[in-house]
Design an enzyme around this catalytic site. Structure first.
Site, mmCIF file in Angstrom:
data_model
loop_
_atom_site.group_PDB
_atom_site.id
_atom_site.type_symbol
_atom_site.label_atom_id
_atom_site.label_comp_id
_atom_site.label_asym_id
_atom_site.label_seq_id
_atom_site.Cartn_x
_atom_site.Cartn_y
_atom_site.Cartn_z
ATOM 1 N N LYS C 98 19.132 6.983 38.172
ATOM 2 C CA LYS C 98 19.597 5.652 38.567
ATOM 3 C C LYS C 98 21.119 5.663 38.612
ATOM 4 C CE LYS C 98 20.409 0.995 37.066
ATOM 5 N NZ LYS C 98 20.198 -0.058 36.065
ATOM 6 N N GLY C 159 23.013 -8.618 31.932
ATOM 7 C CA GLY C 159 23.071 -9.207 30.607
ATOM 8 C C GLY C 159 23.188 -10.721 30.599
ATOM 9 N N ALA C 185 18.531 -6.251 36.757
ATOM 10 C CA ALA C 185 19.579 -7.082 36.135
ATOM 11 C C ALA C 185 19.382 -8.554 36.460
ATOM 12 C CB ALA C 185 20.994 -6.676 36.541
ATOM 13 N N GLY C 186 19.526 -9.376 35.443
ATOM 14 C CA GLY C 186 19.504 -10.817 35.627
ATOM 15 C C GLY C 186 18.243 -11.504 35.138
ATOM 16 N N ASN C 207 16.283 -4.959 30.655
ATOM 17 C CA ASN C 207 16.568 -4.427 29.328
ATOM 18 C C ASN C 207 16.855 -5.560 28.339
ATOM 19 O OD1 ASN C 207 17.405 -3.025 27.062
ATOM 20 N ND2 ASN C 207 18.846 -1.712 28.115
#
Lengths: 255, 255, 255, 255
Positions: C98, C159, C185-186, C207
Site C-alpha cells: 500500500k 484519523g 480513511a475517514g 484502523n
C-alpha cells in the site's frame, strides 16, 4: 412586489424576529432595525410591557413602527397560554398572537396536545393564532382546519442553532397548506434561513441566531439578506440537480 | 467597507459569474447586471470576442464596466490552456486569467496534473493565474506556493448543481490559504452560495445556477443576496450549535 | 460465493484493517481476529518486524494466516516511500503493497503529485501497488492506467472519523474503475463502512475506527457486519427513494 | 448475550419485519427467514388469517416459530384501530400489538391525536401496545406514560426509503425513554438501519426496504447484518469525530 399576508395584514419582510436574549434594549432595537423585520415577537411573560419605572421594550421598539406579536414563551399548559394571551390582549389590544406551548426541559419540544387545546380556545375567543408546532403534517393540517392563521413548524429544537433537520416534513407541510408556513426555531446561520425559504416557506422566525451571534447587528443583516435570497431562489426555480453536466448522463440513483 | 483583493485589484462584489449558457446575449447582460458581479469569466474558445460581423459579448457586457476574466473552458491539456490564454492576452491584453484544465467527459473533473503544469508555464509567462482545482488541500497549497493569485476549488462537478459536497476540504483549504479562495462549480441554489461564504471563502464563482434557472434574472438577484448573506454571517460569527437550548446540557456526541 | 480479487489473489473478507494505534499487541491480535480481515496493513517504519528481542507483530498476527500489506505511513516524499517499500520487500518478500504519501500535518491529506511519482517507480520496480489517494476521479484513473492494482480514495481525513464526506466523487471513481476501489480513511463507525460498500466499493480499509473505539473488539465485530451488510445491500439493489409511498406522487425536486 | 425485552418477552433479533408487499407468500417466508426476525408484523385487515380455502400466511410463516404482531395498517381513526385489534385478539389471542393510525394519503403521516386516543382505549382494554408515532419527543413520552410498551417513531414517511431524516429527535426520544424505542418506517437500505441502531434504538422495524429491493432475500440478509452492526457499534462506543488526526487540533466549529 413580493408580499405575504397573514390574518388580512400585508407584509413585505419575510423575516420575523424575537426581542429577547439580547444584552440590552439598545442592542435589541439596533438588531431588529438591521433585520428589516416588520413583525417582532414579544414574550409577554418575560418582557416589561407595563412598568414605566423600568426600561420598556416599547421605548426601543416602537409599536407604531413594528407589529407586535405577543407569544406564550414560558407556558407549558394550554391554560397558561390562554391566560397569558388574554392578559396581553387586555393590556395592548393585540389579537394577532403566537401560540407556543412547550414540553419540559431540556429539549422544550412543542407539546402538540396542549397546543391543539389552546388553539381551540383562543380561536373561539377571537384571536388570530399563529401557531408554533412540531413538523408534523397531520397536526399542521388540523391546526389550519381549526382556523390558525399561520403554521410555524420548528426546524430544530429551540435555541439549538442546528438548522433544518427534516426537509421532508417541512416540504409536506408547505405543499398542503393554504395559510402561510413559517419555519420557527432551529435556524443557526444565514444558509439555514435561505434553505427554509427555498423549501417554499412564506417566512422565517428566529431569535437566538441573531441575539447569540458574536455580532448581532451584522447577523441581523445577514438574515435579512438570506431570507431574501432564499425567497428569490424559490421564485426563480432552481436548476435541476444532476450528477454530470452532460445532459445525457442521468443522475445515478445511488448517490 | 468589506472588499477583497486579487492580484492587486480591489472588488466589492464577492460573486463572480460566467457569461455562457444563456439563451441570448441580452439575457446574459441582464443576468450579470442583476448579479452585481464585477468580474465575469469569458470562455475564450467559445465566446465571440473578435468577429464584429456577429453579435459580440463586449457590446452587451462592456469591458470598461466589468473585469473580464478569460478562462480556458474546453481545454483538456496544459498546452491547450497555455495557448488559449496567450491568444487571449494578445487579443485583449488580459493577464488576470482563470485556468481550468478538465479531465474527460462525462464528469469533467479538474485534471490536477495538467493544471499544475499549465500554472507553472503561465506564471513564468507573467500571467496572474486564478486556478480552478480539485478540493485537494495539498494541491491547493502547491498552487499557491507556485504563485497562483487565487485558489478556486470545486464544490461539486461542473454543471451538476449538487451544492458543496465536502465542507471539510473547503474548510481546510480556507484555513491554510494566504490568497483568496473561491468556490467555483457545483453551486445550484442560493443556500449553496451562502454556505460557501460561511465556510470562509472570499467569493463564489458560478454560471449554470443562474443561466439554467427558470428565471435567470431573479436567480441572479438571489445569488447576489446569498453571497452577501453568507459573508455577513461569517463575519458576524454564528451562534454555537447545541442539542438543547439549556446551556448545561452539552450536545451529545452521538448526533 | 462473493469474493474479490486484487493482484491475482482472491479474498472473501472485504474489510482490511490496520495494525497500529492499539494499546497492546494482544489487543491488536484480538481485534483483527474479530474483524474477520484477511489483509492487514503494516506500517513498515513503525512496527517492529525484525527485532526478535522486542515484541514482534508477527508473533501476534501470524503472516501465514494474514496477508501482510506493508504501507508507507510516515513517508512524505516519493523517495521515502519507494525506499521504505524496497526495504520491506527485501526483509519480508512482500510485493503487494500500500502506497501512501501524505502532505504535512495537521491534515495529512494525500500528496497526489508525490504519490503519482512514487507509483510510477514502484510499478516499474515490479511492485503490485494498492494506492491511497484523494477522491479525485482524474487522478484515480491515471493511477489505474499506470498499473496500480487497487484505488483507495479517502472518505475523510485520516484519523478524523468523520465518515464519507463526498459520495459523488467516490461514486464517480467506482463507476469508471476496472480495478478494485476501496475507501481508505475517514470511516468512524459501522454505518460509514456500510455506506462505502453501498456506493459500490469493493472493500473498506480502516484502523482508528476500531483501535480508538471504547471497545475495539466489539467495534471490530461491528465493522465486519457493516461491510457485509453494505455489500449485500449493494448486490440486492435498494428500493427507490420517493417522497410518498403512493407511487403516483413523484418525489418533488425540491427535497 | 445481548437481548432486549418488550412486554416481558425476550428477543435476540433486533430486526422486526413486515409480511406484506411481497410477490408471493413463498417469497415472504424466505425473506423473513433470511432476516433472522423473531417478530413479524401482520396487517390484520389485509392478510388472510382465517380463510382456509385461500393461501394463509400462517402456512408460510408459522406462528409457533415467529411472534405475530398484529397491526392496524389501513386504519385512519382510533375507532377503526381499536375494532381491528379486538377482532385480532378474538381470532388469534394476540394481545401484543402494533398500533398505527395514519393521516390521509399521499404522505400517510402518523395521526398523533387519533393514536393517543386509540392507545388509551387499548391499554385500558389490556393490550400491550407498541405504538408507531411521529418523531415527537413530547408525544413519545406521553405514550410511554400512558403505558405503551414500546415507542416506534418514524424515520421518514412510510414506503419512502429516504432514511432517517431527523437524528436529533430520534436521539431525544431514545435518551428519555424507559421502554424500548424502535425506528419504524423510512429505512431504505442497510446503512439506514445501522444508523438507527447507532443512535441507541433497541430495534428497527421495516418492510418495503426488503420487499421492494430487487433481490428481497439478499436485502433481508443485509438488514440482519446492518442491525447487528449498528447495535455492536453503539455498544462499542465510537471514536470521537475530529477534523484532524492530530489530537491537538480541535474540530473547528465551522464544519
Amino acid at each position: 412586489e413580493d408580499a405575504w399576508e397573514v390574518a388580512g395584514r400585508r407584509f413585505r419582510s419575510r423575516l420575523l424576529v424575537g426581542t429577547g436574549r439580547y444584552r440590552s434594549l439598545e442592542e435589541t432595537a439596533a438588531a431588529i432595525a438591521a433585520s428589516g423585520a416588520e413583525i417582532v415577537t414579544v414574550a409577554v411573560r418575560r418582557v416589561n410591557l407595563s412598568d414605566p419605572s423600568a426600561p420598556m421594550l416599547q421605548d426601543y421598539v416602537p409599536p407604531d413602527r413594528y407589529t407586535y406579536l405577543p407569544n406564550t414563551a414560558g407556558c407549558h399548559t394550554a391554560e397558561e397560554a390562554v391566560r397569558t394571551l388574554r392578559l396581553a390582549r387586555e393590556a395592548g389590544g393585540w389579537d394577532l398572537v403566537k401560540l407556543e406551548v412547550l414540553g419540559p426541559p431540556p429539549h422544550l419540544y412543542p407539546d402538540m396536545a396542549e397546543t391543539l387545546r389552546a388553539a381551540e380556545v383562543l380561536i373561539r375567543d377571537g384571536f388570530k393564532v399563529m401557531v408554533y408546532c412540531a413538523d408534523d403534517p397531520v397536526a399542521a393540517k388540523r391546526l389550519e382546519e381549526m382556523g390558525c392563521v399561520a403554521i410555524m413548524p420548528l426546524g430544530a429544537p429551540i435555541g439549538s442553532g442546528l438548522g433544518i433537520q427534516n426537509r421532508v416534513t417541512i416540504r409536506l407541510i408547505v405543499e398542503q397548506a393554504k395559510v402561510p408556513v413559517l419555519v420557527d426555531a432551529g435556524v443557526g446561520t444565514a444558509s439555514d434561513a435561505a434553505i427554509a425559504m427555498e423549501l417554499g416557506c412564506d417566512a422565517v422566525l428566529l431569535n437566538s441566531a441573531i441575539a447569540h451571534a458574536k455580532d448581532p447587528i451584522r447577523m441581523a443583516r445577514a438574515m435579512k439578506a438570506a431570507v431574501e435570497a432564499g425567497r428569490l431562489a424559490y421564485l426563480a426555480g432552481r436548476m435541476p440537480r444532476k450528477l454530470y453536466a452532460d445532459p445525457s448522463s442521468p443522475l445515478s440513483g445511488l448517490i
